[in-house]
Motif scaffolding. Structure first.
Motif, PDB file in Angstrom:
ATOM      1  N   GLY A   1       3.847  12.293  -2.604  1.00  0.00           N
ATOM      2  CA  GLY A   1       4.441  13.184  -1.621  1.00  0.00           C
ATOM      3  C   GLY A   1       5.929  12.963  -1.468  1.00  0.00           C
ATOM      4  N   ILE A   2       6.567  13.888  -0.710  1.00  0.00           N
ATOM      5  CA  ILE A   2       8.000  13.809  -0.440  1.00  0.00           C
ATOM      6  C   ILE A   2       8.192  13.890   1.078  1.00  0.00           C
ATOM      7  CG2 ILE A   2      10.262  14.869  -0.793  1.00  0.00           C
ATOM      8  CD1 ILE A   2       9.196  16.023  -3.406  1.00  0.00           C
ATOM      9  N   LEU A   3       8.852  12.891   1.620  1.00  0.00           N
ATOM     10  CA  LEU A   3       9.114  12.836   3.059  1.00  0.00           C
ATOM     11  C   LEU A   3      10.525  13.350   3.319  1.00  0.00           C
ATOM     12  CD1 LEU A   3       8.296  11.916   5.933  1.00  0.00           C
ATOM     13  CD2 LEU A   3       9.173   9.635   5.339  1.00  0.00           C
ATOM     14  N   ILE A   4      10.615  14.434   4.085  1.00  0.00           N
ATOM     15  CA  ILE A   4      11.906  15.047   4.392  1.00  0.00           C
ATOM     16  C   ILE A   4      12.308  14.644   5.807  1.00  0.00           C
ATOM     17  CG2 ILE A   4      13.249  17.182   4.440  1.00  0.00           C
ATOM     18  CD1 ILE A   4      11.956  16.635   1.737  1.00  0.00           C
ATOM     19  N   LEU A   5      13.401  13.882   5.936  1.00  0.00           N
ATOM     20  CA  LEU A   5      13.910  13.452   7.238  1.00  0.00           C
ATOM     21  C   LEU A   5      15.271  14.104   7.454  1.00  0.00           C
ATOM     22  CD1 LEU A   5      12.979   9.687   6.890  1.00  0.00           C
ATOM     23  CD2 LEU A   5      11.798  11.387   8.288  1.00  0.00           C
ATOM     24  N   PRO A   6      15.391  15.041   8.405  1.00  0.00           N
ATOM     25  CA  PRO A   6      16.635  15.811   8.579  1.00  0.00           C
ATOM     26  C   PRO A   6      17.758  14.969   9.188  1.00  0.00           C
ATOM     27  CG  PRO A   6      15.103  16.322  10.329  1.00  0.00           C
ATOM     28  CD  PRO A   6      14.367  15.412   9.383  1.00  0.00           C
ATOM     29  N   GLU A   7      18.919  15.598   9.307  1.00  0.00           N
ATOM     30  CA  GLU A   7      20.058  14.924   9.897  1.00  0.00           C
ATOM     31  C   GLU A   7      19.820  14.682  11.383  1.00  0.00           C
ATOM     32  OE1 GLU A   7      23.657  17.016   9.197  1.00  0.00           O
ATOM     33  OE2 GLU A   7      23.538  16.874   7.004  1.00  0.00           O
ATOM     34  N   LEU A   8      20.371  13.589  11.869  1.00  0.00           N
ATOM     35  CA  LEU A   8      20.253  13.240  13.285  1.00  0.00           C
ATOM     36  C   LEU A   8      21.556  13.623  13.987  1.00  0.00           C
ATOM     37  CD1 LEU A   8      18.645  11.820  15.553  1.00  0.00           C
ATOM     38  CD2 LEU A   8      19.732   9.675  14.834  1.00  0.00           C
ATOM     39  N   SER A   9      21.476  14.610  14.865  1.00  0.00           N
ATOM     40  CA  SER A   9      22.673  15.091  15.555  1.00  0.00           C
ATOM     41  C   SER A   9      22.643  14.657  17.019  1.00  0.00           C
ATOM     42  CB  SER A   9      22.762  16.621  15.473  1.00  0.00           C
ATOM     43  OG  SER A   9      21.606  17.215  16.027  1.00  0.00           O
ATOM     44  N   GLY A  10      23.683  13.920  17.411  1.00  0.00           N
ATOM     45  CA  GLY A  10      23.816  13.534  18.813  1.00  0.00           C
ATOM     46  C   GLY A  10      22.672  12.672  19.330  1.00  0.00           C
TER      47      GLY A  10
ATOM     48  N   LYS B   1       0.808  -1.214   0.000  1.00  0.00           N
ATOM     49  CA  LYS B   1       0.000   0.000   0.000  1.00  0.00           C
ATOM     50  C   LYS B   1       0.845   1.269   0.000  1.00  0.00           C
ATOM     51  CE  LYS B   1      -3.881  -2.190   2.361  1.00  0.00           C
ATOM     52  NZ  LYS B   1      -4.741  -2.200   3.552  1.00  0.00           N
ATOM     53  N   LEU B   2       2.138   1.116   0.256  1.00  0.00           N
ATOM     54  CA  LEU B   2       2.991   2.296   0.387  1.00  0.00           C
ATOM     55  C   LEU B   2       4.374   1.971  -0.184  1.00  0.00           C
ATOM     56  CD1 LEU B   2       2.886   5.160   1.560  1.00  0.00           C
ATOM     57  CD2 LEU B   2       3.685   4.236   3.728  1.00  0.00           C
ATOM     58  N   ASN B   3       4.797   2.773  -1.132  1.00  0.00           N
ATOM     59  CA  ASN B   3       6.088   2.532  -1.792  1.00  0.00           C
ATOM     60  C   ASN B   3       7.030   3.701  -1.496  1.00  0.00           C
ATOM     61  OD1 ASN B   3       8.027   1.359  -3.406  1.00  0.00           O
ATOM     62  ND2 ASN B   3       7.239   2.271  -5.288  1.00  0.00           N
ATOM     63  N   TYR B   4       8.158   3.392  -0.822  1.00  0.00           N
ATOM     64  CA  TYR B   4       9.152   4.420  -0.505  1.00  0.00           C
ATOM     65  C   TYR B   4      10.242   4.412  -1.582  1.00  0.00           C
ATOM     66  CZ  TYR B   4       7.086   4.479   4.185  1.00  0.00           C
ATOM     67  OH  TYR B   4       6.227   4.592   5.242  1.00  0.00           O
TER      68      TYR B   4
ATOM     69  N   ARG C   1       9.135  16.522   7.920  1.00  0.00           N
ATOM     70  CA  ARG C   1       7.886  17.011   7.325  1.00  0.00           C
ATOM     71  C   ARG C   1       7.544  16.173   6.084  1.00  0.00           C
ATOM     72  NH1 ARG C   1      11.987  20.431   5.830  1.00  0.00           N
ATOM     73  NH2 ARG C   1      12.021  21.176   3.659  1.00  0.00           N
ATOM     74  N   LEU C   2       6.267  16.143   5.796  1.00  0.00           N
ATOM     75  CA  LEU C   2       5.763  15.428   4.626  1.00  0.00           C
ATOM     76  C   LEU C   2       5.100  16.439   3.710  1.00  0.00           C
ATOM     77  CD1 LEU C   2       5.094  12.756   3.122  1.00  0.00           C
ATOM     78  CD2 LEU C   2       2.983  12.655   4.467  1.00  0.00           C
ATOM     79  N   VAL C   3       5.658  16.607   2.522  1.00  0.00           N
ATOM     80  CA  VAL C   3       5.090  17.523   1.517  1.00  0.00           C
ATOM     81  C   VAL C   3       4.277  16.683   0.546  1.00  0.00           C
ATOM     82  CG1 VAL C   3       5.602  19.288  -0.200  1.00  0.00           C
ATOM     83  CG2 VAL C   3       7.154  18.962   1.747  1.00  0.00           C
ATOM     84  N   ILE C   4       3.004  17.006   0.404  1.00  0.00           N
ATOM     85  CA  ILE C   4       2.120  16.166  -0.413  1.00  0.00           C
ATOM     86  C   ILE C   4       1.634  16.901  -1.653  1.00  0.00           C
ATOM     87  CG2 ILE C   4       1.362  14.725   1.507  1.00  0.00           C
ATOM     88  CD1 ILE C   4      -1.159  16.408   1.709  1.00  0.00           C
ATOM     89  N   ASN C   5       1.320  16.111  -2.647  1.00  0.00           N
ATOM     90  CA  ASN C   5       0.846  16.636  -3.920  1.00  0.00           C
ATOM     91  C   ASN C   5      -0.638  16.971  -3.838  1.00  0.00           C
ATOM     92  OD1 ASN C   5       0.501  17.303  -6.557  1.00  0.00           O
ATOM     93  ND2 ASN C   5       0.632  15.228  -7.343  1.00  0.00           N
ATOM     94  N   SER C   6      -1.379  16.093  -3.186  1.00  0.00           N
ATOM     95  CA  SER C   6      -2.823  16.297  -2.983  1.00  0.00           C
ATOM     96  C   SER C   6      -3.169  15.635  -1.657  1.00  0.00           C
ATOM     97  CB  SER C   6      -3.615  15.668  -4.133  1.00  0.00           C
ATOM     98  OG  SER C   6      -3.342  14.283  -4.226  1.00  0.00           O
TER      99      SER C   6
ATOM    100  N   LYS D   1      -1.107   8.335   6.147  1.00  0.00           N
ATOM    101  CA  LYS D   1      -0.268   9.161   7.011  1.00  0.00           C
ATOM    102  C   LYS D   1       0.104   8.403   8.279  1.00  0.00           C
ATOM    103  CE  LYS D   1      -0.074  13.594   9.427  1.00  0.00           C
ATOM    104  NZ  LYS D   1      -0.778  14.852   9.762  1.00  0.00           N
ATOM    105  N   GLN D   2      -0.866   7.709   8.874  1.00  0.00           N
ATOM    106  CA  GLN D   2      -0.600   6.957  10.097  1.00  0.00           C
ATOM    107  C   GLN D   2       0.379   5.817   9.835  1.00  0.00           C
ATOM    108  OE1 GLN D   2      -1.985   9.506  12.160  1.00  0.00           O
ATOM    109  NE2 GLN D   2      -1.794   7.664  13.402  1.00  0.00           N
ATOM    110  N   ARG D   3       0.316   5.228   8.633  1.00  0.00           N
ATOM    111  CA  ARG D   3       1.236   4.142   8.296  1.00  0.00           C
ATOM    112  C   ARG D   3       2.672   4.673   8.173  1.00  0.00           C
ATOM    113  NH1 ARG D   3      -1.409   2.515   4.263  1.00  0.00           N
ATOM    114  NH2 ARG D   3      -2.745   1.088   5.400  1.00  0.00           N
ATOM    115  N   ILE D   4       2.827   5.867   7.591  1.00  0.00           N
ATOM    116  CA  ILE D   4       4.165   6.488   7.484  1.00  0.00           C
ATOM    117  C   ILE D   4       4.717   6.779   8.875  1.00  0.00           C
ATOM    118  CG2 ILE D   4       5.424   8.522   6.687  1.00  0.00           C
ATOM    119  CD1 ILE D   4       3.440   8.684   4.344  1.00  0.00           C
TER     120      ILE D   4
END
Length: 436
Positions: A96-105, A70-73, A116-121, A128-131
């Motif tokens: 949509g585009i899932l933006i995952l920032p750098e993990l510091s410390g 149901k979900l393709n990354y 953040r998740l930027v979506i087309n529609s 969303k809950q599955r992501i």
């Protein structure tokens, strides 16, 4: 008594000889199954497969965020982030585009705050809950690794506990979750069928009485038979029609369970190993076999017997009310003020019975299955789970006594009301007819 038998016979033969009765009786089970299949297909058709591009700046999620049916990354380079977002609008092949920032410390709070998740529609809530769930699982595993717990240890921690339940009141038979689910499903089906048939056939009696009254046919009929005999003949005739349908459906259900049980057993024996598609069919066959086994292990003679007794008494009880209503009014519009008295107790019994599934022997289940106004529905809901004999006997005696009393009251109203025209019946007027 002979007149009641003749009227019952006439009502029964008139109904069962209709083509609509034959077609409905034979096709109703197929229609119900088809209806359920259509509902399932509708839910299936509304499911969506979403494609989400992932910009993983920390590198933490690349090998752990897994795609599914149901979900393709799709992981993309962080350098393409801006261009991807700019080109997202109007891109029908991307959701949509899932933006995952750098993990510091190992600061997972900042990771959560800046993701953040930027979506087309618009995307579905479940998507969303599955992501969110997928990201949470990855972070959970990383935190556990930091604690020095191996993956095998983690799997052992997550391992569930299976508790075998032995029911001593049912000859030490194992009471599995599947068995409970089958009992719950059977309980809901029997309860709903009883509720619907009492209402449908009760209204049919009322309309038949009202039609004969308006056509003045009843004036000719009661010159040969007593009003009470006419009322009982109608009620019993329609009762036999409904009972005939039930017997046919019960027979078809038992035969269907036996055939499915035999057929799926054969599939399990003949399915070769190593083929995923065939193994999937085997899993379905095993589940279906277990369900059919659970059904066949139930005390069907008792369940069917109790079902027939409560349906007959419940139907006669409520049909007496409907017959009295039909005789007391001149048109269907006026029936609305009285039919509420028949519908409300049944509805209360049905919706109250939904709470019985988790505790069939609780106080609510007991009282709903004892009180005659609700017992035709509530006791049917309890019987697949097992009911003490004394409760069953007490409930039947009370329902039988109340049914006889209701027939007596309805006969009093029917005797006067069937020949009354142009007189709008009220509760006060009905009470006068009963006393008279």
């Amino acid at each position: 008594m002979n007149n009641i038998f003749l009227i019952t016979k006439r009502e029964f033969l008139t109904q069962v000889k209709k083509k609509s009765f034959i077609i409905l009786t034979l096709l109703a089970p197929v229609m119900i199954i088809a209806f359920g299949a259509v509902i399932g297909l509708m839910f299936k058709a509304n499911e969506s497969h979403s494609i989400i591009e992932v910009v993983d700046k920390s590198g933490l999620f690349k090998n752990q965020l897994k795609s599914n049916d149901k979900l393709n990354y799709v992981f993309v380079s962080a350098a393409d982030e801006k261009s991807k977002i700019n080109n997202l609008k109007g891109n029908e092949s991307l959701d949509g585009i899932l933006i995952l920032p750098e993990l510091s410390g190992q600061n997972y709070d900042d990771l959560e705050k800046n993701s953040r998740l930027v979506i087309n529609s618009k995307i579905g809530f479940d998507t969303k809950q599955r992501i969110i769930s997928d990201i949470t699982n990855v972070i959970k595993k990383e935190k556990i690794k930091q604690l020095g717990i191996a993956e095998t240890q983690l799997d052992n921690l997550d391992k569930g506990f299976t508790l075998k339940t032995i029911n001593v009141s049912e000859n030490n038979k194992e009471d599995s979750d599947l068995s409970f689910g089958v009992k719950t499903g059977l309980s809901l089906v029997l309860m709903y069928v009883t509720f619907m048939f009492i209402l449908i056939y009760g209204v049919r009696v009322m309309r038949s009485v009202l039609e004969e009254k308006n056509n003045r046919v009843v004036e000719i009929i009661i010159s040969s038979v007593k009003p009470f005999e006419l009322m009982m003949g109608k009620i019993l005739g329609v009762t036999m029609v409904a009972l005939t349908q039930f017997i046919i459906w019960i027979t078809m259900s038992v035969i269907g369970a036996l055939v499915l049980n035999t057929g799926f057993n054969s599939i399990q024996k003949n399915v070769p190993g190593g083929n995923e598609e065939m193994m999937s069919k085997l899993d379905i066959a095993q589940i279906a076999t277990q369900v059919s086994h659970s059904l066949l292990e139930l005390n069907f003679p008792l369940i069917i017997g109790v079902f027939i007794i409560y349906f007959l008494l419940g139907y006669i009880f409520y049909s007496s009310i409907y017959a009295a209503i039909g005789s007391a009014v001149d048109n269907e519009t006026e029936t609305q003020q009285f039919t509420l008295f028949a519908i409300l107790p049944l509805t209360l019994g049905m919706y109250g019975s939904f709470s019985l599934m988790n505790n069939p022997d609780g106080p609510l289940g007991f009282w709903l299955s004892i009180i005659p106004f609700t017992s035709p529905v509530a006791m049917i809901a309890r019987i697949p789970f097992g009911v003490p004999i004394w409760q069953l006997a007490l409930s039947i005696v009370l329902l039988l006594g109340t049914t006889v009393f209701m027939i007596f009251l309805a006969g009093k109203i029917y005797r006067v009301g069937i020949l009354m025209y142009g007189n709008k019946a009220t509760l006060k007027e009905l009470w006068k007819w009963v006393r008279g």
